[in-house]
Design a protein around this motif. Structure first.
Motif, PDB file in Angstrom:
ATOM      1  N   VAL A 280       0.732  -1.191  -0.075  1.00 26.06           N
ATOM      2  CA  VAL A 280      -0.054  -0.039   0.048  1.00 26.06           C
ATOM      3  C   VAL A 280       0.843   1.161   0.140  1.00 26.06           C
ATOM      4  O   VAL A 280       0.838   2.195  -0.919  1.00 26.06           O
ATOM      5  CB  VAL A 280      -0.749  -0.115   1.228  1.00 26.06           C
ATOM      6  N   GLU A 281       1.864   1.330   0.871  1.00 29.28           N
ATOM      7  CA  GLU A 281       2.651   2.492   1.114  1.00 29.28           C
ATOM      8  C   GLU A 281       3.410   2.602  -0.141  1.00 29.28           C
ATOM      9  O   GLU A 281       3.644   3.718  -0.709  1.00 29.28           O
ATOM     10  CB  GLU A 281       3.348   2.691   2.242  1.00 29.28           C
ATOM     11  N   ARG A 282       4.154   1.615  -0.698  1.00 32.56           N
ATOM     12  CA  ARG A 282       5.002   1.528  -1.786  1.00 32.56           C
ATOM     13  C   ARG A 282       4.365   2.120  -3.021  1.00 32.56           C
ATOM     14  O   ARG A 282       5.068   2.945  -3.730  1.00 32.56           O
ATOM     15  CB  ARG A 282       5.788   0.092  -1.990  1.00 32.56           C
ATOM     16  N   ILE A 283       3.115   1.391  -3.160  1.00 30.49           N
ATOM     17  CA  ILE A 283       2.508   2.098  -4.433  1.00 30.49           C
ATOM     18  C   ILE A 283       1.765   3.147  -4.368  1.00 30.49           C
ATOM     19  O   ILE A 283       1.521   4.085  -5.313  1.00 30.49           O
ATOM     20  CB  ILE A 283       1.400   0.780  -4.953  1.00 30.49           C
ATOM     21  N   THR A 284       1.175   3.490  -3.337  1.00 31.20           N
ATOM     22  CA  THR A 284       0.138   4.859  -3.155  1.00 31.20           C
ATOM     23  C   THR A 284       1.009   5.867  -2.631  1.00 31.20           C
ATOM     24  O   THR A 284       0.544   7.155  -2.477  1.00 31.20           O
ATOM     25  CB  THR A 284      -1.224   4.532  -2.289  1.00 31.20           C
ATOM     26  N   GLY A 285       2.187   5.794  -1.875  1.00 28.65           N
ATOM     27  CA  GLY A 285       2.797   6.770  -1.134  1.00 28.65           C
ATOM     28  C   GLY A 285       2.393   7.157   0.107  1.00 28.65           C
ATOM     29  O   GLY A 285       2.690   8.027   0.837  1.00 28.65           O
ATOM     30  N   ARG A 286       1.259   6.429   0.378  1.00 35.02           N
ATOM     31  CA  ARG A 286       0.620   6.781   2.087  1.00 35.02           C
ATOM     32  C   ARG A 286       0.714   5.385   2.815  1.00 35.02           C
ATOM     33  O   ARG A 286       0.479   4.512   2.393  1.00 35.02           O
ATOM     34  CB  ARG A 286      -0.766   7.343   1.648  1.00 35.02           C
ATOM     35  N   LYS A 287       0.789   5.777   4.027  1.00 37.64           N
ATOM     36  CA  LYS A 287       0.628   4.718   4.977  1.00 37.64           C
ATOM     37  C   LYS A 287      -0.610   3.967   5.222  1.00 37.64           C
ATOM     38  O   LYS A 287      -1.686   4.818   5.069  1.00 37.64           O
ATOM     39  CB  LYS A 287       1.078   5.029   6.301  1.00 37.64           C
ATOM     40  N   PRO A 288      -0.803   2.869   5.429  1.00 37.07           N
ATOM     41  CA  PRO A 288      -2.013   2.092   5.223  1.00 37.07           C
ATOM     42  C   PRO A 288      -3.019   2.418   6.659  1.00 37.07           C
ATOM     43  O   PRO A 288      -1.995   2.777   7.715  1.00 37.07           O
ATOM     44  CB  PRO A 288      -1.831   0.482   5.127  1.00 37.07           C
ATOM     45  N   LYS A 289      -4.031   2.163   6.678  1.00 37.21           N
ATOM     46  CA  LYS A 289      -4.799   2.758   7.805  1.00 37.21           C
ATOM     47  C   LYS A 289      -4.818   1.438   8.740  1.00 37.21           C
ATOM     48  O   LYS A 289      -4.551   0.366   8.397  1.00 37.21           O
ATOM     49  CB  LYS A 289      -6.170   2.843   7.609  1.00 37.21           C
ATOM     50  N   SER A 290      -4.722   1.867  10.002  1.00 40.79           N
ATOM     51  CA  SER A 290      -4.661   0.606  10.918  1.00 40.79           C
ATOM     52  C   SER A 290      -5.930  -0.121  11.298  1.00 40.79           C
ATOM     53  O   SER A 290      -7.032   0.747  11.042  1.00 40.79           O
ATOM     54  CB  SER A 290      -4.026   1.065  12.424  1.00 40.79           C
ATOM     55  N   LEU A 291      -6.122  -1.098  11.919  1.00 42.29           N
ATOM     56  CA  LEU A 291      -7.544  -1.697  12.196  1.00 42.29           C
ATOM     57  C   LEU A 291      -8.284  -0.606  13.438  1.00 42.29           C
ATOM     58  O   LEU A 291      -9.398  -0.137  13.220  1.00 42.29           O
ATOM     59  CB  LEU A 291      -7.549  -2.825  12.834  1.00 42.29           C
ATOM     60  N   ARG A 292      -7.274  -0.073  14.257  1.00 42.59           N
ATOM     61  CA  ARG A 292      -7.906   0.831  15.169  1.00 42.59           C
ATOM     62  C   ARG A 292      -8.621   1.971  14.499  1.00 42.59           C
ATOM     63  O   ARG A 292      -9.555   2.572  14.827  1.00 42.59           O
ATOM     64  CB  ARG A 292      -6.846   1.288  16.249  1.00 42.59           C
ATOM     65  N   GLU A 293      -7.870   2.657  13.662  1.00 44.73           N
ATOM     66  CA  GLU A 293      -8.122   3.705  12.803  1.00 44.73           C
ATOM     67  C   GLU A 293      -9.499   3.540  12.259  1.00 44.73           C
ATOM     68  O   GLU A 293     -10.392   4.349  12.351  1.00 44.73           O
ATOM     69  CB  GLU A 293      -7.129   4.156  12.017  1.00 44.73           C
ATOM     70  N   VAL A 294      -9.650   2.277  11.597  1.00 41.86           N
ATOM     71  CA  VAL A 294     -10.805   2.156  10.918  1.00 41.86           C
ATOM     72  C   VAL A 294     -12.157   1.914  11.839  1.00 41.86           C
ATOM     73  O   VAL A 294     -13.282   2.321  11.478  1.00 41.86           O
ATOM     74  CB  VAL A 294     -10.529   0.877  10.024  1.00 41.86           C
ATOM     75  N   MET A 295     -11.876   1.488  13.004  1.00 47.66           N
ATOM     76  CA  MET A 295     -12.966   1.003  14.093  1.00 47.66           C
ATOM     77  C   MET A 295     -13.040   2.385  14.617  1.00 47.66           C
ATOM     78  O   MET A 295     -14.481   2.554  14.858  1.00 47.66           O
ATOM     79  CB  MET A 295     -12.268   0.250  15.332  1.00 47.66           C
ATOM     80  N   ILE A 296     -12.215   3.462  15.045  1.00 50.15           N
ATOM     81  CA  ILE A 296     -12.851   4.615  15.432  1.00 50.15           C
ATOM     82  C   ILE A 296     -13.689   5.508  14.415  1.00 50.15           C
ATOM     83  O   ILE A 296     -14.468   5.812  14.451  1.00 50.15           O
ATOM     84  CB  ILE A 296     -11.527   5.638  15.838  1.00 50.15           C
TER      85      ILE A 296
END
Length: 304
Positions: A280-296
């Motif tokens: 995700v980060e290598r191709i999009t240039g952004r860090k992937p969201k964590s499960l905690r972030e998605v839950m919040i």
């Protein structure tokens, strides 16, 4: 770059991909396919080329695919019957000159011993694409974090209890948003031909650990009951879930089968989802969201 086709563009993944591609491409270079093109009127108004396509009706597909160079083939919904649909789409696309097919697959789809029956559909489709003569990119998505934050968390919060056959198997839960962003980036970049990528989030987490996170965020205790596969089948039977894909009622209230879900849990338990990648980060240039972030982000939908 040529024109890009997005199949299933009226679905949630396809619609999100279309939005990202509209920000990166000229709208007239975007071909959006749907069985219900009226649902894509908002994209047509913005200049995208909206077309009718029904993978069960190959006669609709030549006109639908005409002029495309790259195609995002989003896996259709029905386990057990989608391989034929995917074959129709791939054959029509290649016949109309599509040169690169990007497919939304499943992590460990290429592992012969992976017990998840959904893997069979994905690997069969990958093989169809590989044999088609087009370049291919397989995006092997891990389990969606959003599914855990909603479809798994909400019933567990309501009952305080979750039977589960995944054991302590770990999953690199990935946000669907990151899967969409990766797909859109692959379609608009060069250098991804004939590649298979694992698409994961940043952490390996078990289902019990995920439910503990729900408890922490909500303040409501959830008991995870570790059960065997037969007990998991019995639980789904009690909910009225059909056992097999062939038993699913078309347009019925439950679009999935318990043998799909139970073998999915078995696959997690046996380690087939225990992978992390930096795709995700290598191709999009952004860090992937964590499960905690998605839950919040989905907490507002949780029962209070």
């Amino acid at each position: 770059m040529g024109k890009i086709i997005v199949t299933g563009a009226s679905g949630s993944f396809g619609g999100a991909a279309a939005e990202l591609l509209l920000a990166a491409c000229a709208p007239e270079d975007l071909i959006l396919l749907s069985r219900t093109p009226a649902k894509l009127a908002h994209f047509a108004q913005r200049g995208a080329d909206v077309r009718h396509a029904d993978f069960d009706d190959p006669a609709t597909l030549a006109a639908a695919m005409r002029g495309g160079e790259r195609m995002l083939l989003i896996s259709t919904a029905r386990v057990g019957s989608r391989v034929g649909q995917h074959r129709n789409a791939v054959e029509a696309a290649v016949a109309q000159g599509v040169r690169h097919i990007v497919y939304t697959s499943l992590i460990s789809a290429d592992q012969p011993d992976n017990p998840a029956i959904v893997k069979n559909d994905h690997r069969a489709t990958e093989e169809i694409i590989e044999a088609s003569g087009a370049q291919w990119t397989h995006l092997r998505d891990s389990q969606y974090a959003e599914a855990v934050a909603t479809a798994m968390a909400i019933p567990a919060l309501l009952s305080g209890h979750k039977p589960d056959n995944c054991g302590d198997g770990k999953v690199g839960f990935v946000s669907r948003d990151d899967c969409v962003a990766t797909a859109a980036s692959v379609l608009t970049q060069d250098g991804h031909g004939n590649c298979a990528y694992d698409i994961t989030g940043p952490d390996l987490i078990s289902i019990p650990e995920a439910m503990a996170m729900v408890t922490e965020l909500s303040g409501k205790p959830i008991t995870v009951e570790q059960v065997d596969d037969e007990a998991m089948f019995a639980y789904f039977d009690s909910l009225g879930v059909p056992r097999h894909a062939s038993d699913i009622m078309p347009e019925g209230p439950i679009p999935w089968s318990s043998d799909d879900m139970v073998t999915f849990g078995q696959s997690i338990r046996e380690g087939y989802f225990g992978r992390l990648s930096d795709t995700v980060e290598r191709i999009t240039g952004r860090k992937p969201k964590s499960l905690r972030e998605v839950m919040i982000a989905h907490q507002a939908a949780w029962p209070v």
